[in-house]
Write a protein that holds these residues in place. Sequence first.
Motif, short mmCIF file in Angstrom:
data_model
loop_
_atom_site.label_atom_id
_atom_site.label_comp_id
_atom_site.label_asym_id
_atom_site.label_seq_id
_atom_site.Cartn_x
_atom_site.Cartn_y
_atom_site.Cartn_z
N TRP A 50 0.84 -1.20 0.00
CA TRP A 50 0.00 0.00 0.00
C TRP A 50 0.87 1.25 0.00
O TRP A 50 0.61 2.20 -0.75
CB TRP A 50 -0.91 -0.05 1.21
N LEU A 51 1.92 1.26 0.84
CA LEU A 51 2.82 2.41 0.89
C LEU A 51 3.52 2.61 -0.45
O LEU A 51 3.70 3.75 -0.90
CB LEU A 51 3.86 2.21 1.99
N GLN A 52 3.90 1.52 -1.10
CA GLN A 52 4.56 1.63 -2.41
C GLN A 52 3.67 2.34 -3.41
O GLN A 52 4.13 3.15 -4.22
CB GLN A 52 4.93 0.24 -2.93
N GLN A 53 2.37 2.07 -3.36
CA GLN A 53 1.44 2.75 -4.26
C GLN A 53 1.41 4.25 -3.98
O GLN A 53 1.37 5.07 -4.90
CB GLN A 53 0.04 2.15 -4.11
N HIS A 54 1.44 4.63 -2.70
CA HIS A 54 1.44 6.05 -2.38
C HIS A 54 2.76 6.71 -2.78
O HIS A 54 2.77 7.88 -3.19
CB HIS A 54 1.16 6.25 -0.89
N ARG A 55 3.86 5.99 -2.66
CA ARG A 55 5.13 6.53 -3.14
C ARG A 55 5.06 6.83 -4.64
O ARG A 55 5.52 7.87 -5.10
CB ARG A 55 6.25 5.52 -2.88
N LEU A 56 4.47 5.91 -5.38
CA LEU A 56 4.37 6.08 -6.83
C LEU A 56 3.47 7.26 -7.17
O LEU A 56 3.75 8.04 -8.09
CB LEU A 56 3.84 4.80 -7.48
N SER A 77 16.40 4.28 -11.28
CA SER A 77 16.04 3.04 -11.98
C SER A 77 15.02 2.24 -11.17
O SER A 77 14.14 1.57 -11.74
CB SER A 77 17.29 2.20 -12.26
N HIS A 78 15.13 2.29 -9.83
CA HIS A 78 14.16 1.62 -8.97
C HIS A 78 12.78 2.24 -9.15
O HIS A 78 11.77 1.53 -9.28
CB HIS A 78 14.63 1.76 -7.51
N LEU A 79 12.72 3.57 -9.18
CA LEU A 79 11.45 4.25 -9.46
C LEU A 79 10.92 3.87 -10.82
O LEU A 79 9.73 3.59 -10.98
CB LEU A 79 11.66 5.77 -9.38
N ASN A 80 11.79 3.83 -11.82
CA ASN A 80 11.37 3.53 -13.19
C ASN A 80 10.69 2.16 -13.27
O ASN A 80 9.62 2.02 -13.88
CB ASN A 80 12.58 3.57 -14.12
N ARG A 81 11.29 1.15 -12.65
CA ARG A 81 10.73 -0.21 -12.71
C ARG A 81 9.33 -0.25 -12.12
O ARG A 81 8.40 -0.83 -12.71
CB ARG A 81 11.65 -1.19 -11.96
N HIS A 82 9.16 0.34 -10.96
CA HIS A 82 7.86 0.28 -10.29
C HIS A 82 6.83 1.19 -10.96
O HIS A 82 5.64 0.87 -11.00
CB HIS A 82 8.02 0.63 -8.81
N PHE A 83 7.29 2.31 -11.50
CA PHE A 83 6.39 3.26 -12.19
C PHE A 83 5.77 2.59 -13.41
O PHE A 83 4.55 2.65 -13.62
CB PHE A 83 7.21 4.49 -12.60
N VAL A 84 6.60 1.91 -14.21
CA VAL A 84 6.10 1.22 -15.40
C VAL A 84 5.15 0.10 -15.00
O VAL A 84 4.10 -0.11 -15.63
CB VAL A 84 7.28 0.66 -16.23
N ARG A 85 5.49 -0.62 -13.95
CA ARG A 85 4.66 -1.74 -13.50
C ARG A 85 3.27 -1.26 -13.08
O ARG A 85 2.28 -1.96 -13.29
CB ARG A 85 5.36 -2.45 -12.34
N CYS A 86 3.19 -0.07 -12.51
CA CYS A 86 1.92 0.45 -12.03
C CYS A 86 1.15 1.18 -13.11
O CYS A 86 -0.03 0.91 -13.34
CB CYS A 86 2.17 1.39 -10.85
N PHE A 87 1.82 2.12 -13.81
CA PHE A 87 1.10 3.01 -14.73
C PHE A 87 1.15 2.56 -16.19
O PHE A 87 0.34 2.99 -17.00
CB PHE A 87 1.67 4.44 -14.63
N GLY A 88 2.15 1.73 -16.52
CA GLY A 88 2.27 1.30 -17.91
C GLY A 88 3.16 2.18 -18.75
O GLY A 88 3.41 1.87 -19.92
N PHE A 89 3.65 3.29 -18.20
CA PHE A 89 4.56 4.18 -18.92
C PHE A 89 5.65 4.63 -17.97
O PHE A 89 5.53 4.53 -16.74
CB PHE A 89 3.81 5.38 -19.51
N THR A 90 6.77 5.11 -18.52
CA THR A 90 7.92 5.46 -17.70
C THR A 90 7.78 6.85 -17.09
O THR A 90 7.00 7.67 -17.58
CB THR A 90 9.21 5.44 -18.54
N PRO A 91 8.56 7.15 -16.04
CA PRO A 91 8.56 8.51 -15.51
C PRO A 91 8.93 9.55 -16.57
O PRO A 91 8.39 10.65 -16.59
CB PRO A 91 9.59 8.45 -14.38
N GLY A 92 9.88 9.18 -17.46
CA GLY A 92 10.28 10.11 -18.51
C GLY A 92 9.14 10.39 -19.48
O GLY A 92 8.96 11.54 -19.92
N GLN A 93 8.36 9.36 -19.83
CA GLN A 93 7.20 9.58 -20.70
C GLN A 93 6.18 10.50 -20.03
O GLN A 93 5.60 11.38 -20.67
CB GLN A 93 6.54 8.24 -21.05
#
Length: 273
Positions: free
Chosen positions: A215-221, A247-263
């Motif tokens: 749950w906390l990971q979702q709020h971090r994202l 890179s840690h943020l990137n992996r979890h961001f894509v897993r949750c939202f489907g797109f990268t932080p850069g996108q």
Amino acid sequence: MTPAVHQVHLLRSPMEGVYGVDLYSTRTFGRHWHESFGFGVMEEGGHRSASGRGLVEALAGQVVTSNPGEVHDGTPLGQVPRRWRMVHIEPSAMASLVGQSGQELTRPVLHDPLLYRSIRRLLLRWGAPSDNSDQSLQPLWEESLAQVCGELVQAYGNRPMATAGRRPLDRVRECLLDQMQNPPSLAELAIQNGLSRFQLVRQFSMAYGLPPFAWLQQHRLRKAHRLISGGAPLSEAAFACGFADQSHLNRHFVRCFGFTPGQWKRHCGVPPQ
């Protein structure tokens, strides 16, 4: 074996609190949630999801919905690519369009040809993913958005969003959010609240749909999502939200939202640092 594919386009909105996503993917998404209402159309293939409203399957030609905070996942049917297009709209924007708040969309999959066509009309008026330059289209787009949201709430928003039963764990939730970068351990949280670790995980999962640290990971994202849209550099957003590095943020961001932080950064029009 069907080759893996994942294509995503973000649709920029002229209205604050609204954006769209166009996905064509074989990717399986883990359990996550959005702070926004979501609704859209399944255009190709099929999709299976364990949502807050039970296990559901959506096929081409159907409408899919999600509520703010509703934990769900998603996997393609038959391991073939599916294409779906979603509109995400924050609760405040939804309330401003339909004139009421506190509603919940009651069905995750809808077989409603009229609504399906209305959503597709909205997406057509949205235009190409990178083109929002034609200001003459904005009134038609906003009209379509208001029409679709009104139809959804009128036909499928007939019960208030559930909030009961969560108060006993408010202290755990607040502690995790207050110490997002360096939260207490599960054992420490359990002792502070007079529970065993098993009881804490079970009760928290029942109340919020995920164990405490998932749950906390979702709020971090979600915090990173907001910081990036506000112009924060990706490395700073990662650190502020408790991720080990970019890179840690990137992996979890894509897993949750489907797109990268850069996108997401480019979609929001944030200039490169």
